[in-house]
Each structure stands twice: as structure tokens, then as C-alpha cells.
Write a protein that holds these residues in place. Structure first.
Motif, PDB file in Angstrom:
ATOM      1  N   VAL A 170      26.232  28.924 -10.849  1.00  0.00           N
ATOM      2  CA  VAL A 170      27.618  29.171 -10.439  1.00  0.00           C
ATOM      3  C   VAL A 170      27.598  30.168  -9.285  1.00  0.00           C
ATOM      4  N   THR A 180      36.778  32.105  -5.610  1.00  0.00           N
ATOM      5  CA  THR A 180      36.537  30.697  -5.922  1.00  0.00           C
ATOM      6  C   THR A 180      35.181  30.570  -6.589  1.00  0.00           C
ATOM      7  N   THR A 182      32.350  28.029  -7.986  1.00  0.00           N
ATOM      8  CA  THR A 182      31.872  26.650  -7.881  1.00  0.00           C
ATOM      9  C   THR A 182      30.537  26.518  -8.594  1.00  0.00           C
ATOM     10  N   THR A 184      28.117  24.615 -11.926  1.00  0.00           N
ATOM     11  CA  THR A 184      28.122  24.016 -13.263  1.00  0.00           C
ATOM     12  C   THR A 184      27.793  25.061 -14.323  1.00  0.00           C
ATOM     13  N   THR A 188      31.405  23.946 -20.951  1.00  0.00           N
ATOM     14  CA  THR A 188      32.697  24.144 -20.301  1.00  0.00           C
ATOM     15  C   THR A 188      33.640  25.021 -21.120  1.00  0.00           C
ATOM     16  N   VAL A 191      34.319  28.357 -19.474  1.00  0.00           N
ATOM     17  CA  VAL A 191      35.060  28.473 -18.216  1.00  0.00           C
ATOM     18  C   VAL A 191      36.216  29.476 -18.317  1.00  0.00           C
ATOM     19  N   GLU A 208      40.221  30.731  -8.422  1.00  0.00           N
ATOM     20  CA  GLU A 208      40.245  29.264  -8.348  1.00  0.00           C
ATOM     21  C   GLU A 208      38.948  28.739  -8.955  1.00  0.00           C
ATOM     22  N   LEU A 209      39.073  27.763  -9.837  1.00  0.00           N
ATOM     23  CA  LEU A 209      37.923  27.244 -10.579  1.00  0.00           C
ATOM     24  C   LEU A 209      37.548  25.844 -10.095  1.00  0.00           C
ATOM     25  N   ARG A 210      36.313  25.692  -9.702  1.00  0.00           N
ATOM     26  CA  ARG A 210      35.765  24.380  -9.331  1.00  0.00           C
ATOM     27  C   ARG A 210      34.445  24.221 -10.077  1.00  0.00           C
ATOM     28  N   LEU A 211      34.551  24.283 -11.387  1.00  0.00           N
ATOM     29  CA  LEU A 211      33.377  24.270 -12.252  1.00  0.00           C
ATOM     30  C   LEU A 211      33.324  22.985 -13.064  1.00  0.00           C
ATOM     31  N   SER A 212      32.131  22.531 -13.337  1.00  0.00           N
ATOM     32  CA  SER A 212      31.940  21.337 -14.162  1.00  0.00           C
ATOM     33  C   SER A 212      30.794  21.588 -15.123  1.00  0.00           C
TER      34      SER A 212
END
Length: 230
Positions: A170, A180, A182, A184, A188, A191, A208-212
Motif C-alpha cells: 500500500v 490517497t 493505493t 492491495t 479488505t 480497509v 481517498e481509498l483505492r485499495l483492493s
């Protein structure tokens, strides 16, 4: 990297103007005008804060100077009428004083200001003695932190917490205080926890979350098998 301001003592003003209980009305008015502040701590003894006198405490003298209030007004505005006849800080002040300790968090100070509807708080030590003053503008100093300063703390204190024994997957980028995230995560479910910790970093405006990552289903422990009772 500069140390992160985490407590009231990190941002408070140490040079504080105050008055004694015996300070007369005109001295209070002059001090407020001279120092361009809206309120003053009232001290007794060796600097113990016993109250706060503000512009609002002085206004009733002007409000009721040219008329005699009706009986109904007297009942509704008893406190203001008392202050209209007051002549010293001890008679005018609001007491007990709403204060904060230097080791209080900035969030705690902000909540106290909002709850009590005040613009500044005297900062006191363990004996109640005045050591500083913290204002709304002081609490906003954390938003002057550089973006890279914030990013460094997020990477070190938050992301590093989740990846103690392996390389992080991350990354954090900060622009105008907005973080932000980003990459993995191995679960999850973590998160919202990570987001909450990032928001707690001083100076963060938003996240801002752009996690997978995979959804890990956590099994509840099986209930114990209870045999027949004899």
C-alpha cells in the motif's frame, strides 16, 4: 521532518495576558483592546485560573445604561443585570473557568471549544496554574503541515503498522492534505481500520481509498458441545 503537533502544548501561545480578581472594569476593557483579544483569564494567588472575563461580560453595562428594564426583563436577564452593576473582574467573570491541560489532544480542545462555545481556552498545569492559551487559530496550525510531512508519517506510523514483517503493498500520496491510499491489502476488512488511523494523523484533510484485496471470511469459534446433564 518536523515533529508532529499532537497536543495542546505543541500549539498554544505561552505569552498570556491575564487580570486579577480585583481588576477594575476600565482596566479590563483597556487590556482587551490593547491586546486585541476577546477574553482574559482571571487569576488569583500564584497564577491559578479561577475564571474568564470576556467582552460579552462587559456588554450588559452598555446595554442597560440608558433605561430601567421592566420586571419581566429583570426576570429574564437577571445574570446580565447583575453584570451591568459589576465593577471588577471577580464580579464579572464566568466561573468555573473552562480550561484545558497541555497534554490534551487537539481534538479534545476543539470539542471543548465547540461544546462551551468559546474561542480560546486557558491552558493550565496540574495545579490549575496558567501556562498558556490556545485559540481556534492555534488548533488549525496542524493544517499548515507540508504534504510530504504528512505522507511520511502515514507511511511510517500507519502503513508500517500493517506491514511489520514484509514489504508494504500500500502506498500513500498526499496533495493539499488529502491522503490517497493505493494498493492491495491481504484482508479488505482492514480497509476501514487503516482509513480511520490515517484520518487521525494531524493535518489530514480527507482520505481517498483505492485499495483492493481478497475478502477474508472470519469464522466464528464453534460453540462448545454441551452434553446431557445428570
Amino acid at each position: 521532518m518536523k515533529d508532529t503537533p499532537h497536543t495542546v502544548s505543541d500549539v498554544m501561545t505561552q505569552t498570556v495576558v491575564a487580570v486579577s480578581r480585583a481588576a477594575p472594569f476600565k482596566e479590563i476593557a483597556k487590556t482587551l483592546a490593547q491586546w486585541k483579544v476577546s477574553a482574559l483569564p482571571v487569576l488569583e494567588g500564584e497564577g491559578r485560573v479561577v475564571g474568564v472575563v470576556s467582552e460579552a461580560d462587559l456588554l450588559p453595562k452598555q446595554e442597560f445604561k440608558d433605561r430601567d428594564p421592566s420586571r419581566l426583563e429583570q426576570m429574564r436577564h437577571l445574570d446580565e443585570l447583575v453584570k451591568a452593576g459589576a465593577g471588577t473582574a471577580g464580579e464579572l467573570m464566568s466561573t468555573p473557568a473552562v480550561t484545558v491541560h497541555g497534554d490534551a489532544t487537539l481534538a479534545e480542545a476543539a470539542r471543548a471549544m465547540a461544546h462551551q462555545r468559546v474561542k480560546r481556552l486557558p491552558v493550565v498545569d496540574g495545579e490549575g496554574k496558567l501556562v498558556g492559551i490556545v485559540s481556534r487559530s492555534d488548533l488549525l496550525k496542524v493544517y499548515l503541515r507540508d504534504d510530504e510531512d504528512i505522507a511520511d508519517e502515514v507511511r511510517r506510523e500507519v502503513i508500517g503498522h500493517f506491514f511489520r514483517h514484509r514489504a508494504p503493498t500500500v502506498e500513500a500520496h498526499v496533495k493539499e492534505g488529502v491522503v490517497t491510499l493505493t494498493g492491495t491489502l491481504h484482508d479488505t476488512a482492514l480497509v476501514p481500520v487503516m482509513a480511520r488511523l490515517v484520518r487521525a494523523v494531524e493535518g489530514v484533510v480527507n482520505v481517498e481509498l483505492r485499495l483492493s484485496g481478497p475478502v477474508v471470511r472470519h469464522r466464528l469459534p464453534e460453540p462448545p458441545v454441551v452434553g446431557p446433564q445428570f
